[in-house]
Design a protein around this motif. Sequence first.
Motif, short mmCIF file in Angstrom:
data_model
loop_
_atom_site.label_atom_id
_atom_site.label_comp_id
_atom_site.label_asym_id
_atom_site.label_seq_id
_atom_site.Cartn_x
_atom_site.Cartn_y
_atom_site.Cartn_z
N PHE A 37 0.31 12.05 -1.54
CA PHE A 37 0.24 13.50 -1.64
C PHE A 37 1.08 14.01 -2.80
CE2 PHE A 37 1.96 17.69 -0.43
CZ PHE A 37 0.76 18.40 -0.40
N LEU A 38 2.28 13.44 -2.98
CA LEU A 38 3.16 13.84 -4.07
C LEU A 38 2.53 13.53 -5.42
CD1 LEU A 38 5.91 14.95 -4.89
CD2 LEU A 38 6.80 12.63 -4.75
N MET A 40 0.84 -1.17 0.00
CA MET A 40 0.00 0.00 0.00
C MET A 40 0.89 1.24 0.00
SD MET A 40 -3.28 0.59 2.28
CE MET A 40 -4.57 1.19 1.29
N LEU A 41 0.45 2.31 -0.66
CA LEU A 41 1.24 3.53 -0.78
C LEU A 41 1.16 4.35 0.49
CD1 LEU A 41 0.25 4.59 -4.39
CD2 LEU A 41 2.36 3.53 -3.68
N SER A 42 2.26 4.99 0.81
CA SER A 42 2.28 5.81 2.00
C SER A 42 1.62 7.17 1.73
CB SER A 42 3.72 6.01 2.47
OG SER A 42 4.43 6.73 1.49
N ALA A 43 1.27 7.88 2.79
CA ALA A 43 0.58 9.16 2.66
C ALA A 43 1.43 10.21 1.94
CB ALA A 43 0.16 9.66 4.05
N PRO A 44 2.72 10.34 2.24
CA PRO A 44 3.52 11.35 1.51
C PRO A 44 3.59 11.06 0.01
CG PRO A 44 4.67 10.71 3.50
CD PRO A 44 3.50 9.78 3.35
N LEU A 45 3.68 9.77 -0.35
CA LEU A 45 3.73 9.42 -1.76
C LEU A 45 2.42 9.73 -2.45
CD1 LEU A 45 5.47 8.22 -3.96
CD2 LEU A 45 4.66 5.97 -3.30
#
Length: 74
Positions: A8-9, A1-6
């Motif tokens: 957002f980017l 699963m993708l992280s929140a900063p990624l």
Amino acid sequence: MLSAPLLFLMHCMINLRRRIKNLATKMVITSGNEEDRGSQEKENKEESILAMLGIIGTILNLIVIIFVYIYTTL
């Protein structure tokens, strides 16, 4: 699963692409008559000459500063 900063980017990149596409569609060059093109070419030539003079002036100022520095330190 993708992280929140990624995530957002990725969201920011999508928004940036949309803005660039909108800007590109707004900046459509319209072909004017001969007088407009002639005056625009003249303005472009004048601007390039002024830019070159500015660069030359800056270089000459730097040379003078270097010589003054060398002269005062001796």
